[in-house]
Design an enzyme around this catalytic site. Structure first.
Site, PDB file in Angstrom:
ATOM      1  N   GLU A 160     -10.300  31.195 -30.063  1.00  0.00           N
ATOM      2  CA  GLU A 160     -11.121  30.294 -29.257  1.00  0.00           C
ATOM      3  C   GLU A 160     -10.311  29.580 -28.178  1.00  0.00           C
ATOM      4  O   GLU A 160     -10.761  29.457 -27.045  1.00  0.00           O
ATOM      5  CB  GLU A 160     -11.740  29.275 -30.229  1.00  0.00           C
ATOM      6  CG  GLU A 160     -12.618  28.238 -29.613  1.00  0.00           C
ATOM      7  CD  GLU A 160     -13.149  27.251 -30.645  1.00  0.00           C
ATOM      8  OE1 GLU A 160     -12.646  27.228 -31.789  1.00  0.00           O
ATOM      9  OE2 GLU A 160     -14.061  26.494 -30.302  1.00  0.00           O
ATOM     10  N   ASN A 205     -30.831  19.444 -19.542  1.00  0.00           N
ATOM     11  CA  ASN A 205     -29.998  20.062 -20.589  1.00  0.00           C
ATOM     12  C   ASN A 205     -30.939  20.888 -21.455  1.00  0.00           C
ATOM     13  O   ASN A 205     -31.888  20.341 -22.012  1.00  0.00           O
ATOM     14  CB  ASN A 205     -29.329  18.953 -21.417  1.00  0.00           C
ATOM     15  CG  ASN A 205     -28.638  19.489 -22.645  1.00  0.00           C
ATOM     16  OD1 ASN A 205     -28.141  20.610 -22.649  1.00  0.00           O
ATOM     17  ND2 ASN A 205     -28.600  18.686 -23.698  1.00  0.00           N
ATOM     18  N   GLY A 206     -30.706  22.197 -21.549  1.00  0.00           N
ATOM     19  CA  GLY A 206     -31.571  23.037 -22.385  1.00  0.00           C
ATOM     20  C   GLY A 206     -31.939  24.319 -21.657  1.00  0.00           C
ATOM     21  O   GLY A 206     -31.264  24.724 -20.719  1.00  0.00           O
ATOM     22  N   HIS A 249      -8.383  49.159 -46.639  1.00  0.00           N
ATOM     23  CA  HIS A 249      -9.606  49.957 -46.513  1.00  0.00           C
ATOM     24  C   HIS A 249      -9.930  50.271 -45.054  1.00  0.00           C
ATOM     25  O   HIS A 249     -11.070  50.616 -44.746  1.00  0.00           O
ATOM     26  CB  HIS A 249     -10.773  49.262 -47.209  1.00  0.00           C
ATOM     27  CG  HIS A 249     -10.557  49.127 -48.696  1.00  0.00           C
ATOM     28  ND1 HIS A 249     -10.613  50.193 -49.548  1.00  0.00           N
ATOM     29  CD2 HIS A 249     -10.220  48.056 -49.445  1.00  0.00           C
ATOM     30  CE1 HIS A 249     -10.344  49.788 -50.786  1.00  0.00           C
ATOM     31  NE2 HIS A 249     -10.097  48.483 -50.743  1.00  0.00           N
ATOM     32  N   LYS A 253     -19.076  22.352 -26.267  1.00  0.00           N
ATOM     33  CA  LYS A 253     -18.974  21.836 -27.628  1.00  0.00           C
ATOM     34  C   LYS A 253     -20.307  21.820 -28.352  1.00  0.00           C
ATOM     35  O   LYS A 253     -20.417  22.253 -29.485  1.00  0.00           O
ATOM     36  CB  LYS A 253     -18.382  20.432 -27.626  1.00  0.00           C
ATOM     37  CG  LYS A 253     -18.201  19.924 -29.052  1.00  0.00           C
ATOM     38  CD  LYS A 253     -17.070  18.994 -29.188  1.00  0.00           C
ATOM     39  CE  LYS A 253     -16.793  18.656 -30.634  1.00  0.00           C
ATOM     40  NZ  LYS A 253     -16.094  19.733 -31.351  1.00  0.00           N
ATOM     41  N   LYS A 306     -10.035  29.650 -34.663  1.00  0.00           N
ATOM     42  CA  LYS A 306      -9.403  28.620 -33.827  1.00  0.00           C
ATOM     43  C   LYS A 306      -8.413  29.256 -32.857  1.00  0.00           C
ATOM     44  O   LYS A 306      -8.353  28.884 -31.695  1.00  0.00           O
ATOM     45  CB  LYS A 306      -8.719  27.601 -34.740  1.00  0.00           C
ATOM     46  CG  LYS A 306      -8.668  26.197 -34.240  1.00  0.00           C
ATOM     47  CD  LYS A 306     -10.001  25.524 -33.998  1.00  0.00           C
ATOM     48  CE  LYS A 306     -11.078  25.814 -34.964  1.00  0.00           C
ATOM     49  NZ  LYS A 306     -12.236  25.000 -34.975  1.00  0.00           N
ATOM     50  N   ARG A 328     -19.369  19.103 -23.102  1.00  0.00           N
ATOM     51  CA  ARG A 328     -20.647  19.787 -23.291  1.00  0.00           C
ATOM     52  C   ARG A 328     -20.836  20.941 -22.302  1.00  0.00           C
ATOM     53  O   ARG A 328     -21.769  21.741 -22.447  1.00  0.00           O
ATOM     54  CB  ARG A 328     -21.803  18.794 -23.123  1.00  0.00           C
ATOM     55  CG  ARG A 328     -21.752  17.639 -24.092  1.00  0.00           C
ATOM     56  CD  ARG A 328     -22.883  16.680 -23.837  1.00  0.00           C
ATOM     57  NE  ARG A 328     -24.159  17.292 -24.133  1.00  0.00           N
ATOM     58  CZ  ARG A 328     -24.722  17.325 -25.335  1.00  0.00           C
ATOM     59  NH1 ARG A 328     -24.102  16.763 -26.351  1.00  0.00           N
ATOM     60  NH2 ARG A 328     -25.881  17.891 -25.524  1.00  0.00           N
ATOM     61  N   CYS A 340     -24.414  21.389 -21.460  1.00  0.00           N
ATOM     62  CA  CYS A 340     -24.770  20.487 -20.378  1.00  0.00           C
ATOM     63  C   CYS A 340     -24.802  19.038 -20.871  1.00  0.00           C
ATOM     64  O   CYS A 340     -25.215  18.760 -21.988  1.00  0.00           O
ATOM     65  CB  CYS A 340     -26.120  20.804 -19.751  1.00  0.00           C
ATOM     66  SG  CYS A 340     -26.230  22.452 -19.078  1.00  0.00           S
ATOM     67  N   TRP A 342     -23.186  23.817 -18.253  1.00  0.00           N
ATOM     68  CA  TRP A 342     -22.721  25.035 -18.928  1.00  0.00           C
ATOM     69  C   TRP A 342     -23.780  26.077 -18.589  1.00  0.00           C
ATOM     70  O   TRP A 342     -24.914  25.993 -19.074  1.00  0.00           O
ATOM     71  CB  TRP A 342     -22.626  24.788 -20.434  1.00  0.00           C
ATOM     72  CG  TRP A 342     -22.063  25.943 -21.197  1.00  0.00           C
ATOM     73  CD1 TRP A 342     -20.743  26.217 -21.398  1.00  0.00           C
ATOM     74  CD2 TRP A 342     -22.795  26.975 -21.876  1.00  0.00           C
ATOM     75  NE1 TRP A 342     -20.613  27.358 -22.159  1.00  0.00           N
ATOM     76  CE2 TRP A 342     -21.854  27.850 -22.469  1.00  0.00           C
ATOM     77  CE3 TRP A 342     -24.145  27.254 -22.053  1.00  0.00           C
ATOM     78  CZ2 TRP A 342     -22.217  28.960 -23.218  1.00  0.00           C
ATOM     79  CZ3 TRP A 342     -24.518  28.365 -22.800  1.00  0.00           C
ATOM     80  CH2 TRP A 342     -23.548  29.208 -23.366  1.00  0.00           C
ATOM     81  N   GLU A 351     -11.383  30.636 -40.582  1.00  0.00           N
ATOM     82  CA  GLU A 351     -11.351  29.493 -39.672  1.00  0.00           C
ATOM     83  C   GLU A 351     -10.082  29.530 -38.806  1.00  0.00           C
ATOM     84  O   GLU A 351     -10.136  29.250 -37.608  1.00  0.00           O
ATOM     85  CB  GLU A 351     -11.441  28.196 -40.493  1.00  0.00           C
ATOM     86  CG  GLU A 351     -11.191  26.907 -39.743  1.00  0.00           C
ATOM     87  CD  GLU A 351     -12.105  26.670 -38.555  1.00  0.00           C
ATOM     88  OE1 GLU A 351     -13.121  27.366 -38.408  1.00  0.00           O
ATOM     89  OE2 GLU A 351     -11.777  25.790 -37.737  1.00  0.00           O
TER      90      GLU A 351
END
Ligand code: F6R
Length: 614
Positions: free
Chosen positions: A493, A102-103, A509, A609, A490, A27, A2, A78, A486
């Site tokens: 995502e 926000n939160g 294995h 983000k 990416k 955000r 948010c 969000w 990484e």
């Protein structure tokens, strides 16, 4: 997680709020809304992207206030509580006020029951509505905004940055934060508040960061627009923070996506990050951190996501160069598994934003137990930067794309330089060797990264090959396994192709049963000591029909190229530089795969983000 923006001043507020929301859209981007404070408090909110809200406003949803209002707050969401719908979008309003948040309010159920018993009717499924109605109920008894916010926060449990406009105070905005970011600024044209710096950059580079539980008051009723801070014991003066970012850095600048622009900014980010840390050709961190690190038994690195992956690469450097034992942990796991902490094992946090809730909580846990802490952060003045004992700044510039790229590159480069300094001080490198490695990092690495980017056509070709796949695997050994983790993150995502990283030796294995005809496997092989073993693992994959792309160096090519279907040769073979170039290649391949698939690259589905909730 948010984004909020507020403005009160002399200019029409709507364009300022909408542009601010656009700068904060990374955000959260599932719904957005504004509350305009003028002759009447007018709230407009819509599910969907900011453009949907903008169209509604342009079509007259806010009536006359659209042109006339000069004070307002806005939010891009969000979703945490309740689906992305118009009703759940912020602001949440009553007759007396409108509020953005926000939160997460953790005790919203309890508050909701109490407020319902007092006669309030709820219109959404959100936790935020409980905060709005709680403040409303307090303000109804005593119309003092500062007292109302303070009293409300005594009841609110959880994390929040709240901004409120009151119907009877049309030129003022009130805000308060706990565990979530909020910054404020004042210029001749108005007073601003926002969740993050990019929203303020078109107006000013100077801003203030209120401490937790201070009430922030934005006002234009006096002689000049003002921002003031009130703690429990009265008014507080904060030093001004100045950011050396500019508007262009926070804009796409002709690129189709922020992510592609930011990939290209990695090399300069490395130059800007490392140069201030080098004096007379040697690393000089000038921090108690380094003395401590040299004497310490071991180091624990704690971070989330891509920052944690940069920590994995940091472990490689510190172990290889400085012979320092390092453990790397996911912040959300570290915190809740009752970690065994020791004062001679400092904790190093890595964070681009410096606001990631899990990383911040890990930092606080360490400090509460008297453990020395240091942080590598990209946003100076962020909560992690302010609370750690020692801070090292990466200078990647603002990172807007949700997928972190240039932040990774600068963090990994910083970790490499830190390892060189530690190795030199611990006697594992001579001064000459330290000098040579420092020059490699400051001079050759940025150039090698630029040369890596110049291989883009080869990456596009491989992206086209990857795009139709349902699954992909990334393999490597040592630093190349760290890089593979990484690379796989990416790709999944932003392209939504399921991808996993495996230590190349581990495939046999179990995982090799997943390799079928055409399954793409990206092998990273920059490490000469394991190239022959990588070659065997790649052969095993090909023998089962897998398609192998190897990313290698001139030094490993002889071993691995003939075992692959395709090969990209990195411009550097140096074992310190090549793994970072390898990850950049994987970042670029992920970007182009998502582009081929037409994905919303800068705003992947379900993500945000800055993850400021746990
Ligand atoms: C992945 C990504 C995330 C972040 C993570 C930590 O591309 O961006 O995994 O790396 O959320 O964020 P910071 O570094 O801000 O603490």
């Amino acid at each position: 997680m948010c984004g909020i923006i507020g403005y009160t001043g002399t200019k029409p507020v709507c364009p300022i709020l909408i542009n601010g929301l656009r700068a904060l859209e990374y955000r959260g981007y599932d719904s957005a809304g504004v509350a305009l404070s003028g002759r009447a408090l007018t709230t407009v909110k819509r599910a969907g992207r900011i453009s949907v809200l903008e169209e509604a406003l342009a079509a007259g949803a806010a009536g006359e206030e659209y042109q006339g209002a000069t004070c307002g707050i806005a939010h891009t969401r969000w979703a945490t509580h309740g689906a992305p719908t118009d009703a759940n979008a912020h602001p949440h309003a009553t007759d007396r006020l409108a509020l953005v948040h926000n939160g997460i309010i953790e005790n919203d159920r309890v508050l909701r029951s109490e407020l319902e018993a007092a006669g309030y009717v709820f219109n959404s499924e959100t936790d935020t509505e409980a905060a709005a109605k709680l403040i409303d109920s307090i303000y109804a008894q005593n119309p003092d905004p500062i007292a109302a916010l303070r009293a409300a926060t005594e009841r609110l449990e959880g994390a929040y940055a709240l901004a409120v406009v009151f119907a009877d105070r049309p030129k003022q905005i009130y805000a308060i934060r706990r565990d979530n970011p909020l910054i404020a600024a004042a210029t001749a044209e108005g007073a601003f508040l926002a969740s993050d710096i990019p929203a303020l950059l078109p107006h000013t580079c100077d801003y203030y960061r209120p401490d937790e539980d201070e009430v922030v008051v934005l006002d234009t009723e006096g002689a000049a627009p003002s921002v003031r801070f009130f703690g429990r014991d009265g008014e507080i003066n904060h030093p001004v923070c100045t950011v050396d970012w500019n508007v262009e850095q926070a804009e796409r600048g002709g690129y189709d996506h922020f992510m592609r622009k930011e990939l290209g900014e990695g090399p300069d980010g490395v130059r800007r990050t490392l140069t201030p840390l080098v004096h007379d050709g040697l690393p000089l961190f000038n921090l108690p951190l380094l003395d401590r690190l040299c004497d310490m038994r071991s180091l624990r690195i704690v971070a989330c996501g891509t920052a944690m992956h940069a920590g994995l690469m940091g472990r490689y450097y510190l172990e290889r160069l400085a012979r320092m034992p390092v453990t790397v942990e996911i912040a959300s796991e570290f915190r809740y598994r009752s970690p065994i902490l020791s004062a001679d094992e400092p904790i190093l946090l890595l964070s681009q934003s410096g606001e990631t809730a899990d990383t911040l909580a890990a930092l606080r846990l360490a400090r509460a137990n008297g453990i020395p802490t240091a942080a590598i952060v990209n946003v100076i003045g962020s909560s992690v930067a302010r609370e750690a004992d020692a801070v090292l700044a990466t200078h990647a510039g603002p990172e807007i794309a949700v997928a972190s790229t240039k932040a990774y590159t600068t963090q990994a480069a910083m970790m490499a330089l830190l390892a060189v300094a530690t190795a030199w001080h611990r006697g594992y490198l001579t001064e000459d060797q330290a000098r040579e490695m420092t020059a490699a990092l400051t001079d050759r690495l940025p150039v090698a990264l630029e040369q890596t980017i110049a291989l883009e056509d080869q990456m596009i070709e491989q992206a086209e090959r990857l795009a139709p796949a349902q699954h992909a695997f990334y393999i490597g050994r040592g630093p190349d396994y760290d890089g593979s983790v990484e690379g796989a993150l990416k790709l999944k995502e932003i392209s939504y192709i399921h991808s996993e990283a495996y230590a190349a030796g581990e495939l046999k294995h179990g995982t090799i049963s997943l390799i079928t005809e055409g399954t793409p496997v990206v092998a990273l092989s920059t490490d000469t000591t394991t190239a022959a073993k990588m070659a065997s693992n790649m052969r095993e994959v090909r023998a089962r029909g897998g398609y192998v792309l190897v990313i290698c160096t001139e030094a490993t090519k002889g071993e691995v190229a003939s075992c692959a279907d395709a090969c990209i040769v990195l411009p550097e073979s140096d074992p310190i530089l090549a793994p970072i170039c390898g990850v950049l290649t994987e970042h670029m391949i992920a970007y182009h795969t998502a582009r081929v698939l037409g994905c919303d690259i800068d705003k992947p589905r379900n993500l945000a983000k800055s993850v400021t909730v746990e």
